[in-house]
Design an enzyme around this catalytic site. Structure first.
Site, PDB file in Angstrom:
ATOM      1  N   ASP A   8     -67.328  -4.254  48.946  1.00 34.31           N
ATOM      2  CA  ASP A   8     -67.162  -5.719  48.926  1.00 34.31           C
ATOM      3  C   ASP A   8     -68.362  -6.503  49.479  1.00 34.31           C
ATOM      4  OD1 ASP A   8     -64.662  -4.070  49.554  1.00 34.31           O
ATOM      5  OD2 ASP A   8     -63.769  -5.875  48.716  1.00 34.31           O
ATOM      6  N   GLU A  39     -66.084  -8.560  44.066  1.00 32.86           N
ATOM      7  CA  GLU A  39     -64.879  -9.405  44.051  1.00 32.86           C
ATOM      8  C   GLU A  39     -64.794 -10.472  45.144  1.00 32.86           C
ATOM      9  OE1 GLU A  39     -60.983  -8.412  44.707  1.00 32.86           O
ATOM     10  OE2 GLU A  39     -61.429  -7.992  46.789  1.00 32.86           O
ATOM     11  N   ASN A  40     -65.640 -10.369  46.173  1.00 30.37           N
ATOM     12  CA  ASN A  40     -65.678 -11.428  47.201  1.00 30.37           C
ATOM     13  C   ASN A  40     -67.035 -12.134  47.236  1.00 30.37           C
ATOM     14  OD1 ASN A  40     -64.124  -8.872  48.949  1.00 30.37           O
ATOM     15  ND2 ASN A  40     -63.006 -10.724  48.418  1.00 30.37           N
ATOM     16  N   ASN A  67     -58.667  -7.450  43.116  1.00 32.27           N
ATOM     17  CA  ASN A  67     -57.625  -8.463  42.993  1.00 32.27           C
ATOM     18  C   ASN A  67     -58.190  -9.879  42.927  1.00 32.27           C
ATOM     19  OD1 ASN A  67     -58.152  -7.403  45.727  1.00 32.27           O
ATOM     20  ND2 ASN A  67     -56.940  -9.140  46.414  1.00 32.27           N
ATOM     21  N   HIS A  68     -59.430 -10.096  43.404  1.00 33.70           N
ATOM     22  CA  HIS A  68     -60.035 -11.432  43.345  1.00 33.70           C
ATOM     23  C   HIS A  68     -60.912 -11.653  42.105  1.00 33.70           C
ATOM     24  CE1 HIS A  68     -58.506 -12.841  47.131  1.00 33.70           C
ATOM     25  NE2 HIS A  68     -58.976 -11.775  47.768  1.00 33.70           N
ATOM     26  N   HIS A 150     -59.983   0.304  44.720  1.00 33.85           N
ATOM     27  CA  HIS A 150     -59.855  -0.940  45.472  1.00 33.85           C
ATOM     28  C   HIS A 150     -58.413  -1.034  45.957  1.00 33.85           C
ATOM     29  CE1 HIS A 150     -61.606  -4.792  46.465  1.00 33.85           C
ATOM     30  NE2 HIS A 150     -60.451  -5.349  46.181  1.00 33.85           N
ATOM     31  N   HIS A 175     -62.106  -2.794  49.505  1.00 35.20           N
ATOM     32  CA  HIS A 175     -61.072  -3.811  49.749  1.00 35.20           C
ATOM     33  C   HIS A 175     -60.756  -4.052  51.225  1.00 35.20           C
ATOM     34  CE1 HIS A 175     -57.729  -6.539  49.116  1.00 35.20           C
ATOM     35  NE2 HIS A 175     -56.937  -5.762  49.804  1.00 35.20           N
ATOM     36  N   HIS A 177     -62.689  -3.785  53.799  1.00 35.61           N
ATOM     37  CA  HIS A 177     -63.883  -4.367  54.418  1.00 35.61           C
ATOM     38  C   HIS A 177     -64.365  -3.619  55.664  1.00 35.61           C
ATOM     39  CE1 HIS A 177     -63.768  -8.558  52.318  1.00 35.61           C
ATOM     40  NE2 HIS A 177     -63.313  -7.601  51.537  1.00 35.61           N
TER      41      HIS A 177
HETATM   42 FE   LIG Z   1     -59.829  -6.899  47.351  1.00 41.56          FE
END
Ligand SMILES: [Fe+2]
Length: 271
Positions: A8, A39-40, A67-68, A150, A175, A177
């Site tokens: 991430d 994704e972030n 998911n993002h 993830h 995911h 982090h």
């Molecule tokens: Fe995530």
């Protein structure tokens, strides 16, 4: 074949760390393929079209999501145009794809982006789906298979290793982090539960701690934010694959702010 994977990337500080260090990592460690989880990457939530174009100016071959993936809507049409994956186990009608086969010299590397179940949006069973894809890739003779799993739960990640060790080249978690210290090579599969994020290393998981603390102290949520100024960190796992797709060496590198990238851990070779 040598592959580097950064999990991430959180907001501008995460993108800054990639700009500062990824070209050096590729050169210094003679990396053939660089994979990054996006994704972030845009203010902590998703990836904007502008940031996607900017990141692909760096030596990055492919980016994975989670998911993002859907948070910045202008990325959705680009999922079919750029080397950007979304988790494989979204329903078939969902835009984008969860698997891409990269040509690396004379070899092929299949990259799978998979998402767990625990605390995640409703998706298809990751274990059943990925097993079917791995069987299909094996039938096609593709031996180099990398999975970005993830997922929130460590149990899901460890279970995927148990299911696929010896059959895929690497499973690296993203995911949560926070990097875990279980970098291992088991039956030729490189595994780590989570690589850990790239972004602000102070605050909380790359996001400003103010809103996080408010939520914990009062139970009332407000929108999380990425700090403008913070102490930063980059984390990546680098792994070597032989011609049969087996991993024989892996290590983790870290960089703090603008300091030089250092190897911080060698993978434990399970006998
Ligand atoms: Fe995530």
């Amino acid at each position: 074949m040598r592959v580097a994977f950064c999990a991430d990337i959180v907001g501008r500080p995460g993108r800054y760390m990639l700009k500062q260090h990824i070209a050096h990592i590729k050169r210094e460690y003679k990396v053939d393929v660089v994979i990054v989880n996006y994704e972030n990457a845009s203010h902590g939530f998703g990836l904007s079209a502008k940031n996607a174009k900017e990141l692909f100016k760096l030596p990055i071959d492919l980016m994975t999501g989670g998911n993002h993936t859907w948070d910045k809507k202008d990325i959705i049409p680009l999922l079919d145009e750029m080397p950007l994956l979304r988790p494989l186990n979204y329903p078939q009608a969902t835009p984008g794809r969860g698997l891409e086969v990269l040509e690396v010299g004379d070899e092929k590397l299949a990259v799978i982006n998979l998402m767990g179940h625990f605390t995640m949006p409703m998706v298809d069973n990751p274990f059943v789906m990925v097993l079917k894809e791995v069987e299909r890739l094996e039938a096609e003779g593709i031996k180099h298979i990398f999975i970005d799993f993830h997922a929130e739960a460590t149990s899901e990640k460890r279970a995927l290793l148990a299911l696929l060790k010896g059959r895929v080249s690497a499973i690296c978690g993203s995911h949560t982090h926070v990097g875990t210290d279980d970098l291992t090579i088991d039956a030729g599969t490189c595994y780590v539960t989570d690589v850990g994020m790239t972004g602000c290393r102070d605050n909380s998981l790359g996001m400003a701690v103010k809103e996080v603390l408010e939520r914990f102290l009062t139970g009332v949520s407000s929108r999380f934010d990425v700090p403008n100024h913070c102490k930063k960190m980059l984390q990546a796992v680098v792994f070597d694959l032989d011609e049969d797709g087996k991993c024989h060496k892996a290590f983790k590198v870290k960089a703090y702010d603008d300091e030089i990238v250092k190897v911080v851990q060698e993978a434990y070779l399970e006998q």
